[in-house]
Design a protein around this motif. Structure first.
Motif, PDB file in Angstrom:
ATOM      1  N   LYS A   1      35.773  23.640 -36.371  1.00 11.61           N
ATOM      2  CA  LYS A   1      34.915  22.909 -35.439  1.00 11.61           C
ATOM      3  C   LYS A   1      33.487  22.766 -35.972  1.00 11.61           C
ATOM      4  N   GLY A   2      33.310  23.042 -37.256  1.00 12.55           N
ATOM      5  CA  GLY A   2      31.976  22.965 -37.830  1.00 12.55           C
ATOM      6  C   GLY A   2      31.727  21.672 -38.572  1.00 12.55           C
ATOM      7  N   TRP A   3      31.029  21.774 -39.705  1.00 15.86           N
ATOM      8  CA  TRP A   3      30.554  20.607 -40.443  1.00 15.86           C
ATOM      9  C   TRP A   3      31.620  20.102 -41.411  1.00 15.86           C
ATOM     10  N   PRO A   4      31.694  18.789 -41.630  1.00 16.45           N
ATOM     11  CA  PRO A   4      32.652  18.265 -42.617  1.00 16.45           C
ATOM     12  C   PRO A   4      32.365  18.814 -44.008  1.00 16.45           C
ATOM     13  N   GLN A   5      33.421  19.171 -44.711  1.00 16.85           N
ATOM     14  CA  GLN A   5      33.326  19.651 -46.087  1.00 16.85           C
ATOM     15  C   GLN A   5      33.945  18.598 -47.007  1.00 16.85           C
ATOM     16  N   PRO A   6      33.247  18.232 -48.099  1.00 18.22           N
ATOM     17  CA  PRO A   6      33.749  17.157 -48.962  1.00 18.22           C
ATOM     18  C   PRO A   6      35.153  17.405 -49.494  1.00 18.22           C
ATOM     19  N   ARG A   7      35.524  18.664 -49.733  1.00 19.23           N
ATOM     20  CA  ARG A   7      36.806  18.943 -50.366  1.00 19.23           C
ATOM     21  C   ARG A   7      37.771  19.739 -49.497  1.00 19.23           C
ATOM     22  N   THR A   8      37.278  20.465 -48.540  1.00 15.84           N
ATOM     23  CA  THR A   8      38.144  21.372 -47.780  1.00 15.84           C
ATOM     24  C   THR A   8      38.329  20.976 -46.325  1.00 15.84           C
ATOM     25  N   GLY A   9      37.884  19.793 -45.943  1.00 19.33           N
ATOM     26  CA  GLY A   9      38.074  19.358 -44.562  1.00 19.33           C
ATOM     27  C   GLY A   9      36.898  19.715 -43.680  1.00 19.33           C
ATOM     28  N   ARG A  10      37.114  20.600 -42.716  1.00 11.71           N
ATOM     29  CA  ARG A  10      36.067  20.973 -41.766  1.00 11.71           C
ATOM     30  C   ARG A  10      35.734  22.451 -41.896  1.00 11.71           C
ATOM     31  N   GLY A  11      34.461  22.758 -41.786  1.00 10.43           N
ATOM     32  CA  GLY A  11      34.026  24.140 -41.759  1.00 10.43           C
ATOM     33  C   GLY A  11      34.142  24.708 -40.361  1.00 10.43           C
ATOM     34  N   ASP A  12      33.606  25.911 -40.163  1.00 12.83           N
ATOM     35  CA  ASP A  12      33.668  26.580 -38.867  1.00 12.83           C
ATOM     36  C   ASP A  12      32.335  26.478 -38.146  1.00 12.83           C
ATOM     37  N   LEU A  13      32.377  26.585 -36.846  1.00 15.56           N
ATOM     38  CA  LEU A  13      31.179  26.655 -36.012  1.00 15.56           C
ATOM     39  C   LEU A  13      31.016  28.089 -35.529  1.00 15.56           C
ATOM     40  N   LEU A  14      29.827  28.655 -35.734  1.00 14.21           N
ATOM     41  CA  LEU A  14      29.543  30.006 -35.267  1.00 14.21           C
ATOM     42  C   LEU A  14      28.751  29.915 -33.964  1.00 14.21           C
ATOM     43  N   ALA A  15      29.359  30.388 -32.886  1.00 13.78           N
ATOM     44  CA  ALA A  15      28.706  30.384 -31.571  1.00 13.78           C
ATOM     45  C   ALA A  15      28.153  31.778 -31.301  1.00 13.78           C
ATOM     46  N   LYS A  16      26.832  31.905 -31.293  1.00 15.85           N
ATOM     47  CA  LYS A  16      26.202  33.198 -31.053  1.00 15.85           C
ATOM     48  C   LYS A  16      26.046  33.433 -29.549  1.00 15.85           C
ATOM     49  N   VAL A  17      26.480  34.606 -29.115  1.00 15.54           N
ATOM     50  CA  VAL A  17      26.429  34.942 -27.697  1.00 15.54           C
ATOM     51  C   VAL A  17      25.038  35.453 -27.330  1.00 15.54           C
ATOM     52  N   ALA A  18      24.503  34.945 -26.235  1.00 15.45           N
ATOM     53  CA  ALA A  18      23.227  35.430 -25.701  1.00 15.45           C
ATOM     54  C   ALA A  18      23.429  35.780 -24.228  1.00 15.45           C
ATOM     55  N   ILE A  19      23.346  37.075 -23.908  1.00 11.55           N
ATOM     56  CA  ILE A  19      23.513  37.515 -22.518  1.00 11.55           C
ATOM     57  C   ILE A  19      22.217  37.250 -21.771  1.00 11.55           C
ATOM     58  N   VAL A  20      22.311  36.440 -20.734  1.00 12.21           N
ATOM     59  CA  VAL A  20      21.122  36.020 -19.992  1.00 12.21           C
ATOM     60  C   VAL A  20      21.186  36.572 -18.572  1.00 12.21           C
TER      61      VAL A  20
END
Length: 331
Positions: A279-298
């Motif tokens: 669910k991250g950024w397009p990679q020229p050779r490997t498809g799609r990267g990952d998205l890192l969702a950082k948790v913030a307790i509010v």
């Protein structure tokens, strides 16, 4: 460029010329929230103001660009891009830059006056160059420069190109004004901050061979209100409530493709990152990267009487002490 075309980026953000990077960032965030198109739907004036704020922040948040802007005023782009439009007389303290084909040529001439290399003096000159034939376009090739003193060398230049996150993610075609010509450049999907794209045969003219070198475009991304890069990773921050952290929950997380449902594990900690694979950024050779969702307790700021009652009961019954290990800490 006429003096009336000059944009005072400090005035745009409402900061002084001595403002620290943190002060510049704070001013930008405050104005961006006020004039963001999502907050002002259909308001063309707010949209134009938002673009001006982004443009100003793009320059003042970059140490190198800010230095050139402070030094050259309205001519900072010509200095940064390595050339002035042909036929335009530029007045800077009584000095006419229009006699030079590029800003690098001016620097070489200046060095020549002090016994260095000068393309006009006919002596051997050393440029930041690379060899290569004109024509063609390569994507995401980070070509190294080499110093060469041969008469067959071509002269290259580098310029920054600003993209929105959407343009960089999906790819976009841009019209670039090189002074005496306008070219179309296709930016492929997945451009990252610092990516360099090579446009063959669109650089400065070599004073030796009269052949044009290559133009390298360095990608810069305009700030996004939610997504950002940390190194090679696309990251975002997900606010959650204390009860969701303790008990676990299913929450919606925006991604470049749209919102997805993510299951929070029981006892998730603030600052912990959840990896959303593919669910991250397009990679020229490997498809799609990952998205890192950082948790913030509010924690909630305004509690209803019932909520406050329950929180007080929890506090009274709580047996867990997250600071128990600190009792043994000493110098």
């Amino acid at each position: 460029m006429a003096a009336t075309d000059f944009k005072d980026y400090y005035a745009t953000l409402g900061v002084s010329k001595t403002a620290s990077p943190e002060e510049v960032k704070q001013a930008f965030r405050k104005l961006a929230r006020k004039y963001h198109p999502d907050v002002n739907p259909g308001n063309k004036q707010a949209e134009a103001r938002f673009k001006e704020i982004n443009e100003a922040y793009e320059v003042l948040s970059d140490a190198d660009k800010r230095k050139k802007y402070d030094q050259f005023g309205q001519y900072w782009k010509q200095a940064a891009e390595g050339g002035f439009p042909s036929g335009v007389g530029v007045d800077m303290g009584g000095f006419d830059f229009s006699q030079y084909g590029s800003f690098d040529e001016f620097i070489n001439e200046l060095l020549g006056r002090f016994g260095g290399a000068s393309p006009r003096g006919g002596r051997q000159s050393y440029y930041r160059t690379t060899t290569g034939a004109p024509g063609g376009f390569n994507n995401f090739n980070d070509f190294g420069f080499q110093d060469v003193g041969t008469a067959g060398a071509t002269q290259d230049s580098e310029a920054a190109i600003a993209l929105t996150f959407s343009e960089a993610f999906h790819g976009v075609q841009k019209h670039l004004n090189l002074g005496n010509e306008v070219i179309d450049v296709r930016i492929p999907a997945g451009a990252k901050p610092g990516s360099r794209l090579r446009v063959r045969g669109k650089g400065p003219v070599s004073p030796f061979t009269q052949q044009r070198g290559d133009l390298y475009l360095k990608v810069e991304l305009q700030p996004h209100s939610f997504f950002q890069f940390e190194g090679e990773n696309l990251v975002c921050e997900i606010p959650i409530t204390p009860d969701e952290a303790v008990l676990g929950a299913s929450v919606e997380v925006p991604t470049p493709d749209g919102a997805v449902t993510v299951k929070l594990p029981v006892g998730v900690r603030s600052g912990q990152s959840l990896r959303l694979r593919g669910k991250g950024w397009p990679q020229p050779r490997t498809g799609r990267g990952d998205l890192l969702a950082k948790v913030a307790i509010v924690p909630p700021k305004d509690l209803s009487p019932q909520e406050r009652e329950y929180y007080e009961k929890i506090r009274a019954a709580r047996t867990f002490n997250p600071r128990s290990h600190l009792q043994q800490v000493k110098l």
